[in-house]
Design an enzyme around this catalytic site. Structure first.
Site, PDB file in Angstrom:
ATOM      1  N   LYS A 117      91.680 106.063  60.017  1.00 46.52           N
ATOM      2  CA  LYS A 117      91.424 105.754  58.608  1.00 46.52           C
ATOM      3  C   LYS A 117      92.644 106.108  57.751  1.00 46.52           C
ATOM      4  CE  LYS A 117      88.441 104.102  55.839  1.00 46.52           C
ATOM      5  NZ  LYS A 117      87.720 102.868  55.991  1.00 46.52           N
ATOM      6  N   LYS A 200      88.005  95.894  65.964  1.00 44.05           N
ATOM      7  CA  LYS A 200      86.564  95.722  65.725  1.00 44.05           C
ATOM      8  C   LYS A 200      86.348  94.823  64.510  1.00 44.05           C
ATOM      9  CE  LYS A 200      85.211  99.339  62.487  1.00 44.05           C
ATOM     10  NZ  LYS A 200      84.169 100.181  61.996  1.00 44.05           N
ATOM     11  N   LYS A 203      84.850  94.339  57.659  1.00 47.79           N
ATOM     12  CA  LYS A 203      85.146  93.704  56.376  1.00 47.79           C
ATOM     13  C   LYS A 203      86.524  94.118  55.886  1.00 47.79           C
ATOM     14  CE  LYS A 203      82.217  92.434  53.541  1.00 47.79           C
ATOM     15  NZ  LYS A 203      81.116  92.247  52.666  1.00 47.79           N
TER      16      LYS A 203
HETATM   17  P1  ADP Z   1      80.881 102.574  58.061  1.00 53.20           P
HETATM   18  O1  ADP Z   1      81.725 101.736  57.184  1.00 53.20           O
HETATM   19  O2  ADP Z   1      80.111 103.619  57.340  1.00 53.20           O
HETATM   20  O3  ADP Z   1      81.563 103.017  59.301  1.00 53.20           O
HETATM   21  P2  ADP Z   1      79.758 100.154  58.413  1.00 53.20           P
HETATM   22  O4  ADP Z   1      79.025  99.921  57.133  1.00 53.20           O
HETATM   23  O5  ADP Z   1      81.109  99.582  58.647  1.00 53.20           O
HETATM   24  O6  ADP Z   1      79.789 101.685  58.592  1.00 53.20           O
HETATM   25  O7  ADP Z   1      78.890  99.801  59.641  1.00 53.20           O
HETATM   26  C1  ADP Z   1      77.516  99.944  59.625  1.00 53.20           C
HETATM   27  C2  ADP Z   1      77.024  99.950  61.048  1.00 53.20           C
HETATM   28  O8  ADP Z   1      77.500  98.807  61.754  1.00 53.20           O
HETATM   29  C3  ADP Z   1      77.494 101.174  61.835  1.00 53.20           C
HETATM   30  O9  ADP Z   1      76.446 101.599  62.656  1.00 53.20           O
HETATM   31  C4  ADP Z   1      78.625 100.649  62.660  1.00 53.20           C
HETATM   32  O10 ADP Z   1      78.775 101.368  63.867  1.00 53.20           O
HETATM   33  C5  ADP Z   1      78.171  99.220  62.942  1.00 53.20           C
HETATM   34  N1  ADP Z   1      79.335  98.344  63.133  1.00 53.20           N
HETATM   35  C6  ADP Z   1      80.280  98.074  62.218  1.00 53.20           C
HETATM   36  N2  ADP Z   1      81.197  97.230  62.712  1.00 53.20           N
HETATM   37  C7  ADP Z   1      80.831  96.970  63.994  1.00 53.20           C
HETATM   38  C8  ADP Z   1      81.368  96.162  65.053  1.00 53.20           C
HETATM   39  N3  ADP Z   1      82.466  95.458  64.879  1.00 53.20           N
HETATM   40  N4  ADP Z   1      80.712  96.130  66.242  1.00 53.20           N
HETATM   41  C9  ADP Z   1      79.567  96.851  66.423  1.00 53.20           C
HETATM   42  N5  ADP Z   1      79.009  97.628  65.461  1.00 53.20           N
HETATM   43  C10 ADP Z   1      79.617  97.691  64.268  1.00 53.20           C
END
Ligand code: ADP
Length: 336
Positions: A117, A200, A203
């Site tokens: 991060k 991964k 957004k």
């Molecule tokens: P944060 O930003 O708090 O890490 P996100 O809002 O990005 O969480 O993600 C919400 C959920 O979606 C989390 O459980 C995260 O692990 C899952 N997630 C996010 N991106 C991916 C991805 N590319 N593949 C699988 N799971 C994902």
């Protein structure tokens, strides 16, 4: 507190509409777990402040609504699950402060996602906010405030959960058994790669496909996907094993997998047509979700009602846990 066998907690940051990674990696489990357990689902708006600041924070309120609409459309059911906004249960911030007293800084600085991060924000470990370093402590507070033992998340969250277990172990050791150690619950596909095929889907990396996009927007996004870099001409055979478009076919076109494999490796199917086939599969799979979302959008005041009721019920549990923690840590109750 209810005497149920397992208690489930999970949160998502209100960064806008959800994408396929959120859905496949976590939200599908959120929905499935409701059949068996008491589930608590939270829009973690305070966590969003770790990388949204100033003007950008005006987006938080509309984002909460968009995200909750996605949850409801996916099948999160407020009749069975608690759905609320993190900051509406301020007890979590008190627990966060108390937990920060038992969490060594070294544990937080070593979390690999912290280093990632810092790089992503183009900052240094010294210049990032105190809140960013403490992100996993707040996440731990979120989970254990409800004494949850099961946390449905994507693979990217595993290091945070490992730390949550360490904090819980330390707390339980110092103050007597209070919290269960939270365990992750992964879906069958816990890591969805983005359209770049490397990182991964996220957004903030702009490599995502929104669940609630129109079919046209979805097709346009899929067209930007990277495929096999060695496939330069239409007549070159493709290598599905290293192609993320093929990986996504597994999820959205399971009945066409053999055909796609065979036609890609024999160069009968070019990448442009292959991507259109994928976009069609995504659009077909998501049509019921998109239809339900439209229905929820039209139910005026419904999201607000769900969140208000969720916060009320969540707060009752939170107060009880916090009172127990204060007592154990020698911090007196507020008597005003
Ligand atoms: P944060 O930003 O708090 O890490 P996100 O809002 O990005 O969480 O993600 C919400 C959920 O979606 C989390 O459980 C995260 O692990 C899952 N997630 C996010 N991106 C991916 C991805 N590319 N593949 C699988 N799971 C994902």
């Amino acid at each position: 507190m209810d005497t149920v066998k397992h208690s489930v907690f999970s949160g998502m940051r209100p960064s806008g509409r959800l994408h396929l990674g959120n859905y496949i990696g976590a939200l599908q489990n959120w929905v499935a777990l409701q059949d068996e357990f008491r589930c608590i689902y939270c829009a973690v708006d305070v966590h969003a402040l770790t990388d949204m600041q100033g003007e950008a924070t005006r987006e938080i309120q509309p984002n909460i609504r968009e995200m909750v609409l996605d949850w409801l459309a996916a099948g999160v059911d407020p009749e069975r699950s608690l759905v609320f906004v993190q900051s509406q249960v301020p007890e979590v911030m008190v627990l966060h402060t108390l937990l920060s007293m038992v969490t060594p800084l070294g544990w937080l600085m070593r979390v690999p996602t912290f280093k990632d991060k810092v790089r992503q924000l183009q900052e240094t470990e010294e210049s990032v906010s105190y809140g960013l370093v403490g992100y996993p402590v707040l996440m731990t507070a979120d989970i254990i405030l409800y004494k949850a033992d099961t946390v449905p998340v994507g693979e990217d969250q595993l290091p945070h959960l490992e730390l949550a277990r360490e904090i819980v172990r330390r707390f339980n050791h110092l103050y007597g058994h209070t919290f269960p150690e939270p365990q992750p619950r992964l879906t069958e596909y816990p890591l969805i790669l983005g359209l770049d095929g490397k990182q991964k889907m996220s957004k903030s990396l702009d490599n995502h496909i929104e669940l609630a996009a129109t079919p046209e927007e979805t097709s346009a996004r899929v067209k930007t996907a990277f495929t096999d870099p060695q496939r330069l001409r239409r007549t070159d055979p493709g290598r599905p094993s290293i192609c993320n478009v093929y990986a996504l076919h597994k999820l959205f076109n399971p009945d066409k997998l053999d055909e796609v494999y065979q036609q890609c490796t024999s160069a009968q199917l070019g990448c442009v047509d292959d991507k259109q086939l994928l976009a069609d599969g995504i659009n077909k799979t998501l049509e019921p979700f998109r239809e339900r979302r439209r229905e929820f959008v039209e139910k005026s005041g419904y999201v607000e009602e769900v969140l208000q009721e969720g916060a009320r019920r969540a707060r009752a549990i939170a107060r009880e846990t916090l009172s127990e923690v204060r007592d154990k840590m020698g911090i007196s109750e507020v008597t005003l």
